[in-house]
Design a protein around this motif. Structure first.
Motif, PDB file in Angstrom:
ATOM      1  N   MET A 160       8.256  30.223  60.287  1.00  0.00           N
ATOM      2  CA  MET A 160       8.284  31.036  59.160  1.00  0.00           C
ATOM      3  C   MET A 160       6.686  31.156  58.564  1.00  0.00           C
ATOM      4  N   LEU A 161       6.212  32.333  58.216  1.00  0.00           N
ATOM      5  CA  LEU A 161       4.870  32.402  57.844  1.00  0.00           C
ATOM      6  C   LEU A 161       5.095  33.299  56.512  1.00  0.00           C
ATOM      7  N   SER A 162       4.725  32.593  55.448  1.00  0.00           N
ATOM      8  CA  SER A 162       5.001  33.254  54.341  1.00  0.00           C
ATOM      9  C   SER A 162       3.951  33.775  53.468  1.00  0.00           C
ATOM     10  N   ILE A 163       3.579  34.983  53.148  1.00  0.00           N
ATOM     11  CA  ILE A 163       2.661  35.439  52.532  1.00  0.00           C
ATOM     12  C   ILE A 163       2.697  36.054  51.284  1.00  0.00           C
ATOM     13  N   ARG A 164       2.371  35.148  50.138  1.00  0.00           N
ATOM     14  CA  ARG A 164       2.779  35.766  48.901  1.00  0.00           C
ATOM     15  C   ARG A 164       1.424  35.771  47.807  1.00  0.00           C
ATOM     16  N   THR A 194       4.306  46.889  61.526  1.00  0.00           N
ATOM     17  CA  THR A 194       4.230  45.381  61.819  1.00  0.00           C
ATOM     18  C   THR A 194       5.663  45.212  62.241  1.00  0.00           C
ATOM     19  N   GLN A 195       6.611  45.661  61.406  1.00  0.00           N
ATOM     20  CA  GLN A 195       8.089  45.090  61.691  1.00  0.00           C
ATOM     21  C   GLN A 195       8.418  45.526  63.201  1.00  0.00           C
ATOM     22  N   ARG A 196       7.831  46.441  63.725  1.00  0.00           N
ATOM     23  CA  ARG A 196       8.110  46.613  65.227  1.00  0.00           C
ATOM     24  C   ARG A 196       7.228  45.868  66.427  1.00  0.00           C
ATOM     25  N   ILE A 197       6.178  45.430  65.706  1.00  0.00           N
ATOM     26  CA  ILE A 197       5.345  44.173  66.355  1.00  0.00           C
ATOM     27  C   ILE A 197       6.221  43.123  66.548  1.00  0.00           C
ATOM     28  N   MET A 198       6.903  42.627  65.177  1.00  0.00           N
ATOM     29  CA  MET A 198       7.513  41.459  65.100  1.00  0.00           C
ATOM     30  C   MET A 198       8.843  41.484  66.048  1.00  0.00           C
ATOM     31  N   ARG A 218      11.217  38.916  63.224  1.00  0.00           N
ATOM     32  CA  ARG A 218      11.279  39.893  62.086  1.00  0.00           C
ATOM     33  C   ARG A 218      10.297  39.837  61.049  1.00  0.00           C
ATOM     34  N   LEU A 219      10.377  40.652  60.131  1.00  0.00           N
ATOM     35  CA  LEU A 219       9.431  40.957  59.133  1.00  0.00           C
ATOM     36  C   LEU A 219      10.616  40.961  57.647  1.00  0.00           C
ATOM     37  N   LYS A 220      10.252  40.116  56.746  1.00  0.00           N
ATOM     38  CA  LYS A 220      11.111  40.138  55.631  1.00  0.00           C
ATOM     39  C   LYS A 220      10.363  40.538  54.478  1.00  0.00           C
ATOM     40  N   ILE A 221      10.770  41.363  53.520  1.00  0.00           N
ATOM     41  CA  ILE A 221       9.870  41.840  52.225  1.00  0.00           C
ATOM     42  C   ILE A 221      10.960  41.383  51.233  1.00  0.00           C
ATOM     43  N   GLU A 222      10.506  40.437  50.059  1.00  0.00           N
ATOM     44  CA  GLU A 222      11.178  40.166  49.076  1.00  0.00           C
ATOM     45  C   GLU A 222      10.280  40.218  47.924  1.00  0.00           C
ATOM     46  N   VAL A 241       9.828  38.363  44.870  1.00  0.00           N
ATOM     47  CA  VAL A 241      10.076  37.523  43.961  1.00  0.00           C
ATOM     48  C   VAL A 241       9.261  37.274  42.745  1.00  0.00           C
ATOM     49  N   ASP A 242      10.018  37.220  41.557  1.00  0.00           N
ATOM     50  CA  ASP A 242       9.283  37.002  40.084  1.00  0.00           C
ATOM     51  C   ASP A 242       8.159  38.469  40.132  1.00  0.00           C
ATOM     52  N   ASP A 243       8.444  39.589  40.565  1.00  0.00           N
ATOM     53  CA  ASP A 243       7.491  40.640  40.520  1.00  0.00           C
ATOM     54  C   ASP A 243       6.375  40.533  41.121  1.00  0.00           C
ATOM     55  N   GLU A 244       6.323  39.579  42.205  1.00  0.00           N
ATOM     56  CA  GLU A 244       5.501  39.474  43.337  1.00  0.00           C
ATOM     57  C   GLU A 244       6.299  39.614  44.689  1.00  0.00           C
ATOM     58  N   ILE A 245       5.260  40.545  45.526  1.00  0.00           N
ATOM     59  CA  ILE A 245       5.816  40.542  46.880  1.00  0.00           C
ATOM     60  C   ILE A 245       5.725  39.474  47.677  1.00  0.00           C
ATOM     61  N   ASP A 246       6.760  39.103  48.310  1.00  0.00           N
ATOM     62  CA  ASP A 246       6.490  37.922  49.339  1.00  0.00           C
ATOM     63  C   ASP A 246       7.014  38.545  50.985  1.00  0.00           C
ATOM     64  N   VAL A 247       6.141  38.369  51.568  1.00  0.00           N
ATOM     65  CA  VAL A 247       6.103  38.728  52.846  1.00  0.00           C
ATOM     66  C   VAL A 247       6.403  37.599  53.925  1.00  0.00           C
ATOM     67  N   THR A 248       7.365  37.788  54.826  1.00  0.00           N
ATOM     68  CA  THR A 248       7.521  36.441  55.755  1.00  0.00           C
ATOM     69  C   THR A 248       7.871  36.942  56.936  1.00  0.00           C
ATOM     70  N   LEU A 249       6.654  36.672  57.865  1.00  0.00           N
ATOM     71  CA  LEU A 249       6.937  36.735  59.201  1.00  0.00           C
ATOM     72  C   LEU A 249       7.574  35.395  59.950  1.00  0.00           C
ATOM     73  N   GLU A 250       8.624  36.018  60.677  1.00  0.00           N
ATOM     74  CA  GLU A 250       9.756  34.961  61.248  1.00  0.00           C
ATOM     75  C   GLU A 250       9.339  35.184  62.744  1.00  0.00           C
ATOM     76  N   LEU A 251       8.584  34.232  63.167  1.00  0.00           N
ATOM     77  CA  LEU A 251       8.058  34.409  64.792  1.00  0.00           C
ATOM     78  C   LEU A 251       8.852  33.391  65.420  1.00  0.00           C
ATOM     79  N   PRO A 252       9.437  33.725  66.703  1.00  0.00           N
ATOM     80  CA  PRO A 252      10.100  32.817  67.659  1.00  0.00           C
ATOM     81  C   PRO A 252       9.148  31.970  68.116  1.00  0.00           C
ATOM     82  N   THR A 253       9.591  30.577  68.398  1.00  0.00           N
ATOM     83  CA  THR A 253       8.409  29.689  68.930  1.00  0.00           C
ATOM     84  C   THR A 253       8.804  29.341  70.366  1.00  0.00           C
ATOM     85  N   GLY A 254       7.989  28.874  71.035  1.00  0.00           N
ATOM     86  CA  GLY A 254       8.067  28.529  72.443  1.00  0.00           C
ATOM     87  C   GLY A 254       7.953  29.569  73.498  1.00  0.00           C
TER      88      GLY A 254
END
Lengths: 127, 378
Positions: free
Chosen positions: B268-272, B314-318, B324-328, B330-343
């Motif tokens: 999980m790579l989170s960008i906040r 970007t979602q399509r790339i994921m 997948r790409l999750k956008i939330e 959180v406390d009025d700030e956008i939290d983008v999480t890239l969920e990348l399969p490992t291996g």
């Protein structure tokens, strides 16, 4: 003296080929794992003399990472020799193997004779 | 686990090979068929011995003659009609037998002939999608730039059209004919740092720092297309930098936090966007701050050349990478999480399996001799 060899590859046929090639080694005890996580756990339990380790494997640990963990482990680092098995032999792949601390590299598809030579070389270097 | 001795190592080995494999005696008869070859609809063990080209090839190799071409294609009758088989022989006989790897050749598409049986038109070199888009861009951009330059103030629709053409070209460059996901090994912290460095100019202008959290040496690697993942990262990081709040009198710098969290099967790579931080707060992260403009890679990296592809792409790339790409919010700030399969992805090893089988077949007699030599005297 019995030598323990851990064969790690996600492809069962490759594991079987290697097992068949090495089965005539005197006093060799062969073990297998099909992913990096199991390989790392088995390595800690068995403390193998030699690991034949596939590079690209599914799961949380790939071959480079298992190799790196083994080589950094105080009990295994100097005891266990690691031969990386890979279909890719680009310069950066070899460098990644070196960074991970691998003792040798064997490119797939490999000859059984080369495999035996490499295994002999690694086991002799241990003793 | 100790392995037990096998009664016939040669046949056991060949039977294990996942590619169809046959052994011929020099007179052209089939001496062995592995289980994969037996399962083929084209039934090579029955059809190939009757083919004169196969017989000639087997005879030549069986007699130790150098075959001009060890790879031939023959048509045989199969369960589904006529099938085309590609047959590749080992260069030398092994224990008097000729090894042959067999594979099914995809049927070529029928080529339409011209009217009244005329031969089809000669093939012409086709432009790739990228080349077409590049041509389109050159043609349109020149004209549009001319219009924009000629007017005291360019109308909004022209500017929008120009941007859309740019984006379309860029999209084709990213996705055009390169959507097959590769198996490049990527260490995400390294990739993220490189992408942050790409954004150095923008980050400097906006007084933004990147704060790295959870960066460990043994983070699992991600396999896929470096080019696509890099673009996805760029989009997310650029988005975060673009949305930083302007600095205030008491707080001089903004921060974007990038955190890494391995969960076993995923990374999980989170960008906040952390907003504007006061100096004491920023100091707490001193060890984790990455100032892109001070990074060596940043030198001479033109930020403006990388266009935005947008979060849907970007979602399509994921998705193409099985993530997948999750956008939330959180406390009025956008939290983008890239969920990348490992291996590593599943390997397509058919070609390698055939090669491996050939090499084993070629060296097997030497291997057996060596094994006998190794056995302890009883």
């Amino acid at each position: 003296m019995t030598v323990r060899i851990l064969i790690v590859d996600d492809q069962p046929d490759i594991r079987k080929l290697i097992s068949l090639t090495l089965q005539h080694l005197d006093d060799a005890e062969l073990h297998e794992a099909d992913n990096g996580g199991d390989a790392w756990r088995l390595a800690q339990d068995l403390k193998p003399d030699l690991m034949l380790l596939d590079v690209m494997m599914p799961g949380e640990l790939d071959g480079y990472q298992v190799c790196s963990k083994v080589k950094k482990d105080p009990l295994l680092g100097s005891h266990t020799k690691v031969i990386l098995l890979t279909a890719r032999a680009q310069k950066e792949d070899l460098e990644a193997g070196q960074r991970a601390g691998a003792d040798a590299y064997l490119t797939k598809a490999f000859s059984p004779l080369k495999l035996l030579d490499k295994v002999d070389e690694m086991l002799e270097a241990r003793s | 686990m100790s392995t037990a001795a096998q009664p016939n190592p040669l046949l056991t080995l060949l039977d294990l090979v996942p590619s169809p494999l046959l052994l011929f005696s020099p007179d052209g008869r089939v001496a062995f068929t592995n289980r994969t070859a037996k399962a083929m609809g084209a039934r090579p063990a029955l059809s190939l011995p009757g083919d004169p080209v196969v017989r000639a090839l087997v005879r030549d190799i069986g007699q130790g003659q150098m075959a001009v071409d060890r790879v031939i294609e023959v048509e045989v009758n199969s369960d589904d009609g006529v099938a085309r088989l590609r047959c590749e022989c080992a260069p030398k006989p092994i224990a008097g037998l000729v090894a042959m790897a067999v594979s099914l050749v995809e049927k070529p598409l029928a080529v339409a002939s011209g009217p009244a049986g005329e031969p089809p038109a000669p093939k012409t070199e086709r432009l790739t999608l990228q080349q077409i888009m590049e041509l389109l861009r050159e043609e349109l951009m020149g004209a549009m730039d001319g219009v924009i330059a000629a007017l005291p103030q360019a109308p909004e629709p022209v500017l929008t059209l120009r941007e859309r053409v740019e984006r379309l070209t860029d999209m084709v460059n990213v996705f055009g004919e390169d959507v097959l996901i590769g198996d490049e090994r990527m260490l995400m912290p390294e990739m993220v740092r490189g992408t942050c460095a790409e954004l150095a100019n923008l980050a400097r202008d906006r007084a933004v720092d990147f704060i790295f959290e959870g960066e460990k040496e043994d983070l699992p690697p991600v396999y896929g297309s470096r080019k696509l993942i890099r673009r996805a990262l760029y989009e997310c990081l650029r988005n975060a930098v673009d949305h930083t709040r302007p600095a205030t009198a008491t707080a001089t710098r903004s921060a974007v936090r990038i955190s890494f969290l391995p969960t076993g099967s995923h990374l999980m790579l989170s960008i906040r966007n952390m907003g504007v931080l006061s100096a004491p707060v920023l100091n707490r992260y001193a060890g984790a701050i990455f100032r892109a403009d001070q990074h060596a890679e940043a030198k001479g990296t033109p930020t403006s050349s990388t266009l935005r592809i947008g979060l849907p792409l970007t979602q399509r790339i994921m998705q193409l990478h099985g993530g997948r790409l999750k956008i939330e919010d959180v406390d009025d700030e956008i939290d983008v999480t890239l969920e990348l399969p490992t291996g590593a992805p599943l390997k397509n090893t058919q070609h390698l399996d055939m090669l491996q089988a050939q090499i084993y077949a070629e060296d097997l007699s030497k291997l057996l001799a060596r094994s006998r030599g190794r056995k302890k005297p009883s």
